[in-house]
Each structure stands twice: as structure tokens, then as C-alpha cells.
Design a protein around this motif. Structure first.
Motif, mmCIF file in Angstrom:
data_model
loop_
_atom_site.group_PDB
_atom_site.id
_atom_site.type_symbol
_atom_site.label_atom_id
_atom_site.label_comp_id
_atom_site.label_asym_id
_atom_site.label_seq_id
_atom_site.Cartn_x
_atom_site.Cartn_y
_atom_site.Cartn_z
ATOM 1 N N GLY A 96 41.020 -42.259 76.796
ATOM 2 C CA GLY A 96 40.159 -41.596 77.775
ATOM 3 C C GLY A 96 39.579 -40.297 77.250
ATOM 4 N N LEU A 97 40.412 -39.461 76.647
ATOM 5 C CA LEU A 97 39.927 -38.195 76.091
ATOM 6 C C LEU A 97 38.908 -38.432 74.980
ATOM 7 N N SER A 98 39.177 -39.417 74.141
ATOM 8 C CA SER A 98 38.260 -39.731 73.043
ATOM 9 C C SER A 98 36.928 -40.243 73.569
ATOM 10 N N PHE A 99 36.978 -41.040 74.617
ATOM 11 C CA PHE A 99 35.745 -41.566 75.209
ATOM 12 C C PHE A 99 34.894 -40.431 75.770
ATOM 13 N N VAL A 100 35.518 -39.517 76.487
ATOM 14 C CA VAL A 100 34.772 -38.391 77.062
ATOM 15 C C VAL A 100 34.156 -37.542 75.954
ATOM 16 N N CYS A 101 34.933 -37.242 74.919
ATOM 17 C CA CYS A 101 34.410 -36.431 73.813
ATOM 18 C C CYS A 101 33.271 -37.144 73.100
ATOM 19 N N THR A 102 33.384 -38.466 72.963
ATOM 20 C CA THR A 102 32.325 -39.242 72.312
ATOM 21 C C THR A 102 31.043 -39.201 73.134
ATOM 22 N N VAL A 103 31.167 -39.382 74.443
ATOM 23 C CA VAL A 103 29.993 -39.361 75.321
ATOM 24 C C VAL A 103 29.319 -37.993 75.288
ATOM 25 N N LEU A 104 30.112 -36.932 75.386
ATOM 26 C CA LEU A 104 29.538 -35.589 75.391
ATOM 27 C C LEU A 104 28.862 -35.263 74.060
ATOM 28 N N THR A 105 29.472 -35.718 72.969
ATOM 29 C CA THR A 105 28.862 -35.498 71.658
ATOM 30 C C THR A 105 27.553 -36.272 71.537
ATOM 31 N N ALA A 106 27.560 -37.525 72.000
ATOM 32 C CA ALA A 106 26.357 -38.358 71.909
ATOM 33 C C ALA A 106 25.233 -37.819 72.783
ATOM 34 N N VAL A 107 25.584 -37.337 73.974
ATOM 35 C CA VAL A 107 24.569 -36.812 74.891
ATOM 36 C C VAL A 107 23.887 -35.580 74.305
ATOM 37 N N GLY A 108 24.598 -34.850 73.478
ATOM 38 C CA GLY A 108 24.028 -33.633 72.889
ATOM 39 C C GLY A 108 22.807 -33.890 72.034
ATOM 40 N N TYR A 109 22.725 -35.060 71.390
ATOM 41 C CA TYR A 109 21.599 -35.344 70.492
ATOM 42 C C TYR A 109 20.268 -35.477 71.237
ATOM 43 N N ILE A 113 19.555 -34.386 74.189
ATOM 44 C CA ILE A 113 19.283 -33.107 74.845
ATOM 45 C C ILE A 113 18.687 -32.127 73.832
ATOM 46 N N GLU A 114 19.242 -32.099 72.634
ATOM 47 C CA GLU A 114 18.716 -31.217 71.597
ATOM 48 C C GLU A 114 17.284 -31.608 71.229
ATOM 49 N N GLN A 115 17.031 -32.917 71.129
ATOM 50 C CA GLN A 115 15.680 -33.382 70.810
ATOM 51 C C GLN A 115 14.688 -32.954 71.879
ATOM 52 N N LEU A 116 15.105 -33.063 73.157
ATOM 53 C CA LEU A 116 14.252 -32.662 74.266
ATOM 54 C C LEU A 116 13.955 -31.169 74.221
ATOM 55 N N LEU A 117 14.996 -30.358 74.015
ATOM 56 C CA LEU A 117 14.807 -28.909 73.944
ATOM 57 C C LEU A 117 13.932 -28.525 72.745
ATOM 58 N N TYR A 118 14.091 -29.246 71.655
ATOM 59 C CA TYR A 118 13.300 -29.006 70.447
ATOM 60 C C TYR A 118 11.816 -29.233 70.723
ATOM 61 N N GLN A 119 11.507 -30.316 71.436
ATOM 62 C CA GLN A 119 10.120 -30.619 71.753
ATOM 63 C C GLN A 119 9.561 -29.650 72.790
ATOM 64 N N MET A 120 10.400 -29.242 73.762
ATOM 65 C CA MET A 120 9.960 -28.274 74.768
ATOM 66 C C MET A 120 9.658 -26.920 74.138
ATOM 67 N N ALA A 121 10.343 -26.610 73.021
ATOM 68 C CA ALA A 121 10.127 -25.338 72.331
ATOM 69 C C ALA A 121 8.946 -25.387 71.376
ATOM 70 N N GLY A 122 8.251 -26.526 71.358
ATOM 71 C CA GLY A 122 7.069 -26.638 70.509
ATOM 72 C C GLY A 122 7.276 -27.362 69.205
ATOM 73 N N GLY A 123 8.458 -27.915 69.007
ATOM 74 C CA GLY A 123 8.724 -28.649 67.774
ATOM 75 C C GLY A 123 7.963 -29.957 67.740
ATOM 76 N N THR A 124 7.623 -30.406 66.568
ATOM 77 C CA THR A 124 6.890 -31.657 66.410
ATOM 78 C C THR A 124 7.746 -32.664 65.648
ATOM 79 N N GLY A 125 7.555 -33.936 65.979
ATOM 80 C CA GLY A 125 8.319 -34.983 65.308
ATOM 81 C C GLY A 125 9.728 -35.072 65.856
ATOM 82 N N ASP A 126 10.524 -35.913 65.207
ATOM 83 C CA ASP A 126 11.901 -36.124 65.626
ATOM 84 C C ASP A 126 12.868 -35.466 64.644
ATOM 85 N N LEU A 127 13.951 -34.952 65.182
ATOM 86 C CA LEU A 127 15.005 -34.425 64.329
ATOM 87 C C LEU A 127 15.704 -35.579 63.616
#
Length: 229
Positions: A104-117, A119-133
Motif C-alpha cells: 500500500g505504501l509503495s503504491f501511494v508513493c508510486t502514484v504520487l511520483t507518477a502524478v508529478g510528471y 503536473i510539472e509538464q503542465l506548469l512548464y507550459q503555463m510558464a511559457g516553456g515550449t515542447g515536452d520535457l
């Protein structure tokens, strides 16, 4: 702990989850704030070469949660076993309940880690970044990370069980031996492109299964210690 009809292992897992989820929440809250804050500060100060940011800052976040899970694994038996046995839980049911907690702990950590990617891509594009990380494949990376996370829990558990049930000399030998499987799992995961996905997952599961078997063996007839020191 007293739900009628519920399997004892599920009672153990549910009871320990109630305690460790608070630790999990605090850890992730502090980790995200500190990790992201430090990386953004270093970038702002120009302490890091911009060419190193092609994959984003979240790419380096995968290591700390695994160490966190390793520490949780170390603590589970010394902190909890005696209390559960006192309330009538067998060693076997405690062991399987602990294993479910780690999943259970590993699953939660995996989901939270995966969700970060994303979210980071979205924030990157909102900040004016172009293309994909340059981020790892989400599904394949998450499968590897989940099994690796379980492996770190089991390795930590083996360390804790070794020191709890044996004298410090044997415990130290077990501690060193427990690091070998997770190093092997990391090597397999890093060389993932050299294997078919199913073979990589199978090898990781085999190593994790060996760790689980070693822990079950150590806990089978472990002497209950009422005091940690």
C-alpha cells in the motif's frame, strides 16, 4: 483490530496503515516543498547548468521516497511486533499484514511520483516553456518504480528483522546482505531497455519474492522482545 470476520493480516495492515499514513502525508508534504524549493532556488541563482534541466526537476525526485520506504521497513518489526502479539496476532499474520502495508505504501508513493510528471509538464507550459520535457515512459516507469519501492520496503524490513531477532553481529551481516537485492533490482531497472518489459518485471518480482521469503523465514519463530533497548 477487532472487526469481526476480517482476516487477521488485514486487521494488521489496516491498523498500521492508520498510523503510517500520517507519517506518509507529512513526509510527502515536506519533501515536495523542500525538493522543489531547493531546485528552483538553485536554478534561479544559476548554480546548475541549464542543459541539465531538459528532463525537468521532478526526474530526480525518485530517490528520496525509496529511502523513506526503506526506513519504514526497518522500523515496522521493532516498533510493532510485540504489541500485536500481545493482542493475539500471530507472527505469521503480522508478517503478511506488514507485507500488505508495504504494498500500500509503495503504491501511494508510486502514484504520487507518477502524478508529478504531468503536473510539472503542465506548469512548464503555463510558464511559457515550449515542447515536452524529457520524461520517462509513465506506465513502464511506474511499474518498475512500484516493484522497486516494494523491494526497498522488504530490504528495510529484512534489516529490522535481522537486528530484532539476532545479535548485532548477525544483524550486521543480514544488513549488508539485504542491500544486495535492491542493488540488483536497481541494475535490472536501469538496464530495462535491454530486456523485454515482461522479462524485466519478472526479474524484479523474483528478487522481491526472495526478499519476502527471507523476511517470513526470520519472523517465523522470532523471539519477542518487550524492550527495544
Amino acid at each position: 483490530m477487532n472487526k469481526s470476520g476480517q482476516h487477521p493480516a488485514l486487521k494488521v495492515a489496516g491498523s498500521m496503515w492508520s498510523g503510517y499514513r500520517v507519517t506518509l502525508i507529512w513526509y510527502w508534504s515536506i519533501f515536495v516543498i523542500v525538493y522543489v524549493g531547493i531546485n528552483l532556488l538553485l536554478r534561479h541563482l544559476g548554480e546548475v547548468d541549464e542543459s541539465m534541466w531538459g528532463g525537468g526537476i521532478w526526474e530526480g525526485s525518485v530517490y528520496s521516497p525509496k529511502i523513506f520506504l526503506l526506513v519504514i521497513g526497518i522500523l515496522v518489526t521493532p516498533v510493532s511486533l510485540a504489541s500485536y502479539v500481545t493482542f493475539g496476532i500471530t507472527r505469521k499474520h503480522f508478517a503478511w499484514g506488514s507485507a500488505l502495508l508495504f504494498v500500500g505504501l509503495s503504491f501511494v508513493c508510486t502514484v504520487l511520483t507518477a502524478v508529478g510528471y504531468p503536473i510539472e509538464q503542465l506548469l512548464y507550459q503555463m510558464a511559457g516553456g515550449t515542447g515536452d520535457l524529457k520524461q520517462p515512459p509513465l506506465l513502464e516507469g511506474s511499474m518498475d518504480y512500484f516493484i522497486l519501492s516494494v523491494g526497498y520496503c522488504l530490504a528495510g524490513w529484512l534489516i529490522g528483522n535481522g537486528y530484532y531477532g539476532k545479535d548485532w553481529r548477525v544483524g550486521t551481516i543480514i544488513c549488508v546482505a539485504a542491500l544486495v537485492p535492491i542493488i540488483l533490482m536497481e541494475i535490472i531497472a536501469d538496464a530495462g531497455t535491454s530486456f523485454a518489459l515482461w522479462l524485466e518485471v519478472l526479474m524484479l518480482l523474483v528478487v522481491a519474492g526472495l526478499l519476502l521469503a527471507a523476511n517470513l523465514f526470520l519472523l517465523r519463530k522470532v523471539r519477542i522482545r518487550r524492550k527495544l533497548v
